[in-house]
Design a protein around this motif. Structure first.
Motif, PDB file in Angstrom:
ATOM      1  N   UNK A  20       1.417  28.698  39.062  1.00  0.00           N
ATOM      2  CA  UNK A  20       0.978  28.480  40.449  1.00  0.00           C
ATOM      3  C   UNK A  20      -0.466  28.944  40.613  1.00  0.00           C
ATOM      4  N   UNK A  21      -0.851  29.991  39.886  1.00  0.00           N
ATOM      5  CA  UNK A  21      -2.234  30.473  39.915  1.00  0.00           C
ATOM      6  C   UNK A  21      -3.184  29.425  39.312  1.00  0.00           C
ATOM      7  N   UNK A  22      -2.745  28.759  38.263  1.00  0.00           N
ATOM      8  CA  UNK A  22      -3.547  27.685  37.659  1.00  0.00           C
ATOM      9  C   UNK A  22      -3.793  26.593  38.701  1.00  0.00           C
ATOM     10  N   UNK A  23      -2.734  26.177  39.376  1.00  0.00           N
ATOM     11  CA  UNK A  23      -2.850  25.125  40.382  1.00  0.00           C
ATOM     12  C   UNK A  23      -3.763  25.556  41.525  1.00  0.00           C
ATOM     13  N   UNK A  24      -3.636  26.798  41.950  1.00  0.00           N
ATOM     14  CA  UNK A  24      -4.473  27.315  43.040  1.00  0.00           C
ATOM     15  C   UNK A  24      -5.932  27.390  42.599  1.00  0.00           C
ATOM     16  N   UNK A  25      -6.190  27.829  41.387  1.00  0.00           N
ATOM     17  CA  UNK A  25      -7.558  27.884  40.858  1.00  0.00           C
ATOM     18  C   UNK A  25      -8.164  26.495  40.830  1.00  0.00           C
ATOM     19  N   UNK A  26      -7.388  25.526  40.399  1.00  0.00           N
ATOM     20  CA  UNK A  26      -7.860  24.136  40.347  1.00  0.00           C
ATOM     21  C   UNK A  26      -8.228  23.641  41.741  1.00  0.00           C
ATOM     22  N   UNK A  27      -7.403  24.010  42.713  1.00  0.00           N
ATOM     23  CA  UNK A  27      -7.644  23.641  44.111  1.00  0.00           C
ATOM     24  C   UNK A  27      -8.935  24.247  44.653  1.00  0.00           C
ATOM     25  N   UNK A  28      -9.205  25.478  44.278  1.00  0.00           N
ATOM     26  CA  UNK A  28     -10.343  26.218  44.821  1.00  0.00           C
ATOM     27  C   UNK A  28     -11.681  25.897  44.163  1.00  0.00           C
ATOM     28  N   UNK A  29     -11.642  25.333  42.964  1.00  0.00           N
ATOM     29  CA  UNK A  29     -12.894  24.985  42.288  1.00  0.00           C
ATOM     30  C   UNK A  29     -13.616  23.873  43.043  1.00  0.00           C
ATOM     31  N   UNK A  30     -14.896  24.036  43.214  1.00  0.00           N
ATOM     32  CA  UNK A  30     -15.700  22.985  43.833  1.00  0.00           C
ATOM     33  C   UNK A  30     -15.692  21.756  42.925  1.00  0.00           C
ATOM     34  N   UNK A  31     -15.712  20.590  43.499  1.00  0.00           N
ATOM     35  CA  UNK A  31     -15.672  19.340  42.731  1.00  0.00           C
ATOM     36  C   UNK A  31     -16.768  19.301  41.674  1.00  0.00           C
ATOM     37  N   UNK A  32     -17.935  19.806  42.002  1.00  0.00           N
ATOM     38  CA  UNK A  32     -19.063  19.777  41.053  1.00  0.00           C
ATOM     39  C   UNK A  32     -18.838  20.693  39.851  1.00  0.00           C
ATOM     40  N   UNK A  33     -17.935  21.662  39.972  1.00  0.00           N
ATOM     41  CA  UNK A  33     -17.661  22.613  38.900  1.00  0.00           C
ATOM     42  C   UNK A  33     -16.406  22.284  38.102  1.00  0.00           C
ATOM     43  N   UNK A  34     -15.638  21.316  38.573  1.00  0.00           N
ATOM     44  CA  UNK A  34     -14.333  21.008  38.003  1.00  0.00           C
ATOM     45  C   UNK A  34     -14.433  19.913  36.942  1.00  0.00           C
ATOM     46  N   UNK A  35     -13.765  20.129  35.827  1.00  0.00           N
ATOM     47  CA  UNK A  35     -13.660  19.079  34.805  1.00  0.00           C
ATOM     48  C   UNK A  35     -12.804  17.946  35.357  1.00  0.00           C
ATOM     49  N   UNK A  36     -13.124  16.740  34.975  1.00  0.00           N
ATOM     50  CA  UNK A  36     -12.313  15.603  35.413  1.00  0.00           C
ATOM     51  C   UNK A  36     -10.908  15.735  34.825  1.00  0.00           C
ATOM     52  N   UNK A  37      -9.967  15.029  35.404  1.00  0.00           N
ATOM     53  CA  UNK A  37      -8.594  15.064  34.895  1.00  0.00           C
ATOM     54  C   UNK A  37      -8.543  14.608  33.437  1.00  0.00           C
ATOM     55  N   UNK A  61      -9.863  34.300  22.475  1.00  0.00           N
ATOM     56  CA  UNK A  61     -10.571  34.905  23.621  1.00  0.00           C
ATOM     57  C   UNK A  61      -9.643  35.567  24.631  1.00  0.00           C
ATOM     58  N   UNK A  62      -8.336  35.301  24.545  1.00  0.00           N
ATOM     59  CA  UNK A  62      -7.384  35.926  25.438  1.00  0.00           C
ATOM     60  C   UNK A  62      -7.153  35.211  26.752  1.00  0.00           C
ATOM     61  N   UNK A  63      -7.790  34.066  26.950  1.00  0.00           N
ATOM     62  CA  UNK A  63      -7.647  33.348  28.223  1.00  0.00           C
ATOM     63  C   UNK A  63      -6.376  32.513  28.240  1.00  0.00           C
ATOM     64  N   UNK A  64      -5.953  32.156  29.454  1.00  0.00           N
ATOM     65  CA  UNK A  64      -4.956  31.107  29.604  1.00  0.00           C
ATOM     66  C   UNK A  64      -5.734  29.804  29.494  1.00  0.00           C
ATOM     67  N   UNK A  65      -5.407  28.988  28.513  1.00  0.00           N
ATOM     68  CA  UNK A  65      -6.189  27.782  28.261  1.00  0.00           C
ATOM     69  C   UNK A  65      -6.165  26.818  29.441  1.00  0.00           C
ATOM     70  N   UNK A  66      -5.091  26.809  30.203  1.00  0.00           N
ATOM     71  CA  UNK A  66      -5.005  25.901  31.348  1.00  0.00           C
ATOM     72  C   UNK A  66      -6.021  26.270  32.435  1.00  0.00           C
ATOM     73  N   UNK A  67      -6.420  27.523  32.485  1.00  0.00           N
ATOM     74  CA  UNK A  67      -7.440  27.925  33.449  1.00  0.00           C
ATOM     75  C   UNK A  67      -8.826  27.687  32.869  1.00  0.00           C
ATOM     76  N   UNK A  68      -9.048  28.080  31.637  1.00  0.00           N
ATOM     77  CA  UNK A  68     -10.359  27.896  30.999  1.00  0.00           C
ATOM     78  C   UNK A  68     -10.770  26.424  30.995  1.00  0.00           C
ATOM     79  N   UNK A  69      -9.832  25.541  30.710  1.00  0.00           N
ATOM     80  CA  UNK A  69     -10.137  24.112  30.594  1.00  0.00           C
ATOM     81  C   UNK A  69     -10.487  23.463  31.931  1.00  0.00           C
ATOM     82  N   UNK A  70     -10.211  24.135  33.037  1.00  0.00           N
ATOM     83  CA  UNK A  70     -10.485  23.569  34.359  1.00  0.00           C
ATOM     84  C   UNK A  70     -11.969  23.397  34.652  1.00  0.00           C
ATOM     85  N   UNK A  71     -12.763  24.340  34.199  1.00  0.00           N
ATOM     86  CA  UNK A  71     -14.170  24.368  34.573  1.00  0.00           C
ATOM     87  C   UNK A  71     -14.997  23.424  33.712  1.00  0.00           C
ATOM     88  N   UNK A  72     -15.816  22.618  34.370  1.00  0.00           N
ATOM     89  CA  UNK A  72     -16.604  21.601  33.688  1.00  0.00           C
ATOM     90  C   UNK A  72     -17.449  22.170  32.557  1.00  0.00           C
TER      91      UNK A  72
END
Length: 81
Positions: A20-37, A61-72
């Motif tokens: 749910x945190x991944x989904x919320x992070x995706x929602x909060x990212x500005x369109x200009x900062x978000x990787x395309x689907x 690196x210790x990250x959740x890949x689903x969050x790291x991959x969100x950012x363009x």
């Protein structure tokens, strides 16, 4: 005990709150900062095949890949994407 090694948060039972945190992070990212689907899906496909993926976490690196991959402008620590 979870036997899934190369899986993502949405696939791990009991991790729904974290996903749910991944989904919320995706929602909060500005369109200009978000990787395309398409880019996001491609990145996750690469991660799924990586030996450094363990229960949705990158062992390099210790990250959740689903969050790291969100950012363009994010990059893989192994330079695979």
């Amino acid at each position: 005990m979870n036997k899934c090694k190369r899986c993502f948060l949405y696939e791990i039972a009991g991790k729904e709150d974290v996903y749910a945190h991944v989904l919320r992070t995706r929602e909060l990212l500005a369109a200009k900062d978000k990787a395309s689907d398409a880019v996001y899906d491609k990145r996750l496909a690469i991660c799924r095949e990586c030996d450094s993926l363990l229960e949705a976490t990158c062992l390099k690196c210790g990250c959740y890949v689903e969050i790291r991959a969100l950012k363009k402008d994010a990059t893989c620590p192994l330079k695979r994407w």
